[in-house]
Design an enzyme around this catalytic site. Structure first.
Site, PDB file in Angstrom:
ATOM      1  N   ASP A  89       0.807  -1.457  -0.157  1.00  0.00           N
ATOM      2  CA  ASP A  89      -0.078   0.069   0.023  1.00  0.00           C
ATOM      3  C   ASP A  89       0.926   1.119  -0.019  1.00  0.00           C
ATOM      4  O   ASP A  89       2.114   1.226   0.408  1.00  0.00           O
ATOM      5  CB  ASP A  89      -0.971  -0.058   0.978  1.00  0.00           C
TER       6      ASP A  89
ATOM      7  N   PHE B 173       6.908   2.046  -4.173  1.00  0.00           N
ATOM      8  CA  PHE B 173       8.194   2.078  -3.647  1.00  0.00           C
ATOM      9  C   PHE B 173       8.948   3.473  -4.037  1.00  0.00           C
ATOM     10  O   PHE B 173       9.885   3.859  -3.558  1.00  0.00           O
ATOM     11  CB  PHE B 173       9.143   0.988  -4.305  1.00  0.00           C
TER      12      PHE B 173
ATOM     13  N   HIS C   9      11.224  -9.548   0.630  1.00  0.00           N
ATOM     14  CA  HIS C   9      10.856  -8.099   0.372  1.00  0.00           C
ATOM     15  C   HIS C   9      11.839  -7.463   0.816  1.00  0.00           C
ATOM     16  O   HIS C   9      12.771  -7.617   1.700  1.00  0.00           O
ATOM     17  CB  HIS C   9       9.768  -7.683   1.418  1.00  0.00           C
TER      18      HIS C   9
END
Length: 225
Positions: A65, A78, A187
């Site tokens: 999000d 990002f 991640h």
């Protein structure tokens, strides 16, 4: 929000805007905006789709999000606007980029040059309440962005899907893995960056893009200083 869906995406996902869930979602987001800051601003909610037209997607990077700090989120996952401090996850992406490709770390976190080369920087949830990550999770955005992922997967032209972290990898069932390439990894957030470093995603992406008959991505982000 309806009129802001970019034209190139209307045939692919325009039908979603007429669904009852999307009307409820729109009402929810408008109420949230009436109660306090919500990011990104109204005119940047679909910025990722605006920056990368449907028929030009070569790579789809999926985030979770938007950044929830003032002035950060501007609709590309990002990425932050020029003049905003580069967030930790993006700093780690740059670190890996430097190690892997020898590219300098830029003085900004503005990823528009990637988007303009066909890298769709899509968040699964497209809005957030200030200072409250995941505050708009489960309100309907996921249905819409799942439709975007599915539409890209159904295109005749193959694409590289970049799924960093367990959340993004839950979307694998939406993707035709026989026709497309899926690049998976940890991640880049500080919590899992140790596993992200050394995963060489940029090389994997560009090898796949070239094999699909497209011009590889130039990952350099110019300094804005």
């Amino acid at each position: 929000m309806t009129q802001m869906l970019p034209e190139s995406w209307l045939p692919a996902v325009g039908g979603e805007l007429d669904q009852p869930y999307f009307k409820e979602l729109t009402e929810f987001v408008e109420k949230e905006r009436a109660n306090g800051p919500v990011y990104p601003p109204r005119d940047q909610v679909f910025a990722a789709l605006e920056a990368t037209p449907f028929d030009q997607v070569k790579v789809l990077v999926l985030g979770q999000d938007p950044y929830h700090g003032a002035g950060q989120g501007h609709g590309l996952c990002f990425s932050v606007r020029p003049g905003v401090k580069t967030p930790p996850s993006l700093r780690n992406i740059y670190k890996e980029m430097k190690e892997e490709l020898g590219l300098p770390v830029p003085d900004n976190g503005y990823l528009m040059p990637w988007a303009q080369q066909g890298v769709l920087l899509l968040n699964a949830v497209l809005t957030v309440r200030e200072a409250e990550p995941n505050s708009h999770k489960g309100k309907g955005w996921e249905k819409f962005t799942d439709a975007v992922i599915r539409a890209v997967s159904e295109r005749p032209d193959p694409v590289v899907f970049v799924l960093w972290g367990a959340y993004a990898q839950k979307k694998i069932p939406l993707i035709d893995a026989e026709r497309h390439v899926i690049v998976k990894g940890a991640h880049p957030s500080p919590l899992s960056a140790k596993k992200f470093f050394g995963s060489r995603p940029f090389t994997q992406i560009n090898e796949a893009v070239a094999a699909q008959g497209h011009e590889p991505i130039d990952w350099r982000i110019p300094d804005l200083g």
